[in-house]
Design an enzyme around this catalytic site. Structure first.
Site, PDB file in Angstrom:
ATOM      1  N   CYS A 279      -2.157  53.723  46.527  1.00 56.40           N
ATOM      2  CA  CYS A 279      -2.515  53.016  45.285  1.00 56.40           C
ATOM      3  C   CYS A 279      -1.691  53.636  44.172  1.00 56.40           C
ATOM      4  O   CYS A 279      -2.187  54.414  43.358  1.00 56.40           O
ATOM      5  CB  CYS A 279      -4.003  53.158  44.994  1.00 56.40           C
ATOM      6  SG  CYS A 279      -5.090  52.772  46.399  1.00 56.40           S
ATOM      7  N   ALA A 280      -0.405  53.305  44.121  1.00 57.87           N
ATOM      8  CA  ALA A 280       0.573  54.135  43.435  1.00 57.87           C
ATOM      9  C   ALA A 280       0.663  53.924  41.925  1.00 57.87           C
ATOM     10  O   ALA A 280       1.101  54.827  41.214  1.00 57.87           O
ATOM     11  CB  ALA A 280       1.959  53.923  44.050  1.00 57.87           C
ATOM     12  N   GLY A 281       0.303  52.749  41.422  1.00 60.88           N
ATOM     13  CA  GLY A 281       0.508  52.500  39.997  1.00 60.88           C
ATOM     14  C   GLY A 281      -0.290  53.440  39.112  1.00 60.88           C
ATOM     15  O   GLY A 281      -1.416  53.816  39.470  1.00 60.88           O
ATOM     16  N   PRO A 282       0.282  53.864  37.967  1.00 59.89           N
ATOM     17  CA  PRO A 282       1.596  53.495  37.415  1.00 59.89           C
ATOM     18  C   PRO A 282       2.761  54.350  37.892  1.00 59.89           C
ATOM     19  O   PRO A 282       3.889  54.137  37.453  1.00 59.89           O
ATOM     20  CB  PRO A 282       1.380  53.690  35.905  1.00 59.89           C
ATOM     21  CG  PRO A 282       0.403  54.804  35.821  1.00 59.89           C
ATOM     22  CD  PRO A 282      -0.538  54.625  36.991  1.00 59.89           C
ATOM     23  N   GLY A 283       2.528  55.348  38.774  1.00 55.89           N
ATOM     24  CA  GLY A 283       3.657  56.002  39.408  1.00 55.89           C
ATOM     25  C   GLY A 283       3.867  57.468  39.090  1.00 55.89           C
ATOM     26  O   GLY A 283       4.809  58.077  39.619  1.00 55.89           O
ATOM     27  N   GLY A 284       3.025  58.082  38.268  1.00 53.58           N
ATOM     28  CA  GLY A 284       3.213  59.487  37.951  1.00 53.58           C
ATOM     29  C   GLY A 284       3.074  60.387  39.163  1.00 53.58           C
ATOM     30  O   GLY A 284       3.933  61.245  39.436  1.00 53.58           O
ATOM     31  N   LYS A 285       1.983  60.219  39.913  1.00 56.43           N
ATOM     32  CA  LYS A 285       1.797  61.032  41.126  1.00 56.43           C
ATOM     33  C   LYS A 285       2.833  60.664  42.180  1.00 56.43           C
ATOM     34  O   LYS A 285       3.270  61.515  42.965  1.00 56.43           O
ATOM     35  CB  LYS A 285       0.391  60.832  41.677  1.00 56.43           C
ATOM     36  CG  LYS A 285      -0.727  61.308  40.755  1.00 56.43           C
ATOM     37  CD  LYS A 285      -2.078  61.136  41.414  1.00 56.43           C
ATOM     38  CE  LYS A 285      -3.222  61.395  40.444  1.00 56.43           C
ATOM     39  NZ  LYS A 285      -3.348  60.334  39.418  1.00 56.43           N
ATOM     40  N   ASP A 348      -5.324  57.390  45.592  1.00 57.08           N
ATOM     41  CA  ASP A 348      -5.735  57.548  44.193  1.00 57.08           C
ATOM     42  C   ASP A 348      -6.451  56.253  43.826  1.00 57.08           C
ATOM     43  O   ASP A 348      -5.867  55.343  43.262  1.00 57.08           O
ATOM     44  CB  ASP A 348      -4.505  57.800  43.328  1.00 57.08           C
ATOM     45  CG  ASP A 348      -4.850  58.127  41.889  1.00 57.08           C
ATOM     46  OD1 ASP A 348      -6.050  58.316  41.590  1.00 57.08           O
ATOM     47  OD2 ASP A 348      -3.932  58.173  41.046  1.00 57.08           O
ATOM     48  N   CYS A 401     -10.157  59.440  39.233  1.00 55.54           N
ATOM     49  CA  CYS A 401     -10.214  59.970  37.869  1.00 55.54           C
ATOM     50  C   CYS A 401     -11.599  59.662  37.316  1.00 55.54           C
ATOM     51  O   CYS A 401     -11.759  58.985  36.298  1.00 55.54           O
ATOM     52  CB  CYS A 401      -9.123  59.364  37.003  1.00 55.54           C
ATOM     53  SG  CYS A 401      -8.994  60.179  35.395  1.00 55.54           S
TER      54      CYS A 401
END
Length: 471
Positions: A279-285, A348, A401
């Site tokens: 669940c990658a968005g927005p891409g920081g991790k 995530d 989060c």
């Protein structure tokens, strides 16, 4: 300089009917407040664009930022005050007028802005939103608010509340259901007495934390206390530093850094391992995992179901050499189709976002208790599918989060019961401690080896981490 150039550098003040001017910073703040309320916009995404569009000087940009976030954080308390001052429930007031009054109330009660400026320009905004009568109404309400101190209004809110939790929620600008959920989460660690500190931390403006992607940049100074890659942004806009580094230094919460590192550095990686950010968005991790994978010879894939957010993931990965395939699929279906394929998976999961209220204050007003059950269903399905996609011995990091127990330990317990002896819960607190620069004060839970970070205790978002190995 031409007249056009002068107008570009010094934007005209907005004008309400009758010619009354509105200072540019308040104009920008009001536009963002309206978009958040009417269009479910995200303030952290919209505000920088509005500041740039208005051409605000640094001082005005800082004022617009304070007015926007301060009004959003204090909305619950300001609505309680507005109800007392006007004799009307906030939802009975025209939405555009209400946002103007909220903006004025914040300036009157929480800033050093001159009272006459706060009132006059809020009245102009209310008049623009709904006509002359609305301006008169806003004027009367704000002048009534200005006659009492913040402490007197706090006492009035407490006296009018129907319960202690309602009083606490109104005075700290948290919905009552959120107050109770946070208390239960702290109580699970035996630390319910920290609730007041947590609520205060949610309403404090957080320091801007940055990351230096491993092997691509070095952290600046001062360093953050826990992440080996983190440092504090210099005063002002961090964007020039991001651009100067080509994106190798970027803004990222320290808690987000830690949970991604806990997975990437849990144990030595083998060359050729397959990793997945489900669940990658927005891409920081994702960018952090890509940089880590690059250093150990692993191959990362990413998935994001929302096309616009998938675009953000691709942009976040532009800095990291190499290729990361970014899929745009329902993560549950993608994982099921790749059974046994991945060695490490980050889930995530979409959640209420109650752990990031200091950075996204509007989230507390958007979610309802009924939303939690729907989110939990999705979280369980994503985690269940991710475990199915693990190779034997592979590990999934389940991250939210949010400290809400239904979204954290509740999901982990359900999945542990469903999979039984086929999985093993690893020591998440130990994994965090292993990557941290100094010891983390992590609350103990007797039955589950999971970890919860907290804004008031660690200065991070309230990130939850569970690590699950497929036997």
């Amino acid at each position: 300089m031409s007249g056009t150039d002068r107008r570009a550098r010094h934007p005209r003040r907005g004008r309400a009917p009758g010619g009354q001017a509105v200072q540019p910073a308040r104009e920008v703040a009001y536009r963002v407040l309206r978009a958040v309320e009417a269009d479910d916009a995200y303030a952290n995404l919209l505000l920088p664009a509005e500041i740039e569009r208005a051409g605000l000087a640094p001082g005005d940009a800082a004022l617009a930022t304070e007015l926007t976030y301060g009004t959003l954080r204090g909305r619950g308390m300001y609505d309680a005050i507005i109800a007392l001052a006007s004799g009307r429930a906030p939802d009975a007031i025209d939405a555009g007028v209400l946002d103007a009054i909220r903006l004025g109330a914040h300036q009157l009660l929480a800033t050093r802005v001159a009272s006459h400026a706060a009132v006059n320009e809020a009245v102009a905004l209310a008049r623009r939103a709904s006509g002359q009568g609305a301006g008169g109404f806003a004027n009367a309400v704000l002048r009534r608010i200005s006659r009492d101190t913040p402490g007197q209004w706090r006492d009035a809110i407490v006296a009018a509340a129907r319960s202690d939790d309602e009083a606490l929620g109104s005075t700290t600008s948290h919905p009552v259901w959120v107050v109770r959920a946070l208390r239960r989460a702290l109580a699970a660690e035996g630390r319910a007495s920290e609730l007041d500190e947590l609520l205060a931390a949610d309403n404090a403006s957080p320091a801007v934390t940055m990351i230096a992607l491993p092997d691509l940049a070095e952290p600046g100074e001062p360093r953050t206390p826990f992440s080996p890659l983190g440092f504090r942004a210099p005063a002002g806009d961090p964007e020039p530093l991001v651009r100067a580094s080509g994106g190798a230094r970027r803004v990222q919460d320290e808690g987000s850094q830690l949970v991604a590192l806990a997975l990437a550095r849990l144990e030595p990686s083998r060359m050729g391992e397959r990793w997945l950010d489900l669940c990658a968005g927005p891409g920081g991790k994702t960018a952090l995992l890509a940089a880590e994978a690059r250093t150990v010879g692993a191959r990362l894939e990413a998935n994001e179901v929302v096309p616009a957010r998938a675009g953000l993931v691709r942009r976040a990965l532009e800095t990291v050499p190499g290729t990361v395939d970014v899929h745009e699929r329902d993560g549950r279906a993608l994982a099921r189709e790749n059974a046994g394929a991945f060695d490490r998976i980050l889930v995530d999961a979409p959640c209420t976002g109650l752990g990031a209220l200091r950075r996204r204050p509007e989230a507390r007003w958007r979610k309802r208790p009924d939303d939690v059950a729907e989110l939990v269903t999705v979280q369980e399905e994503l985690l269940d599918a991710a475990i199915d996609a693990l190779a034997p011995g592979g590990v999934v990091a389940y991250v939210t989060c949010s400290p809400h127990l239904a979204e954290t330990t509740g999901v982990v317990r359900t999945i542990a019961e469903r999979w039984g002896e086929a999985i093993e819960l690893l020591d998440a607190p130990a994994a965090l401690q292993a990557v941290a620069r100094q010891p983390l004060d992590l609350g103990a839970r007797a039955d589950l080896p999971v970890a919860q970070l907290w804004p008031h205790r660690h200065g991070t978002d309230a990130m939850f981490l569970a690590l699950i190995r497929r036997r």
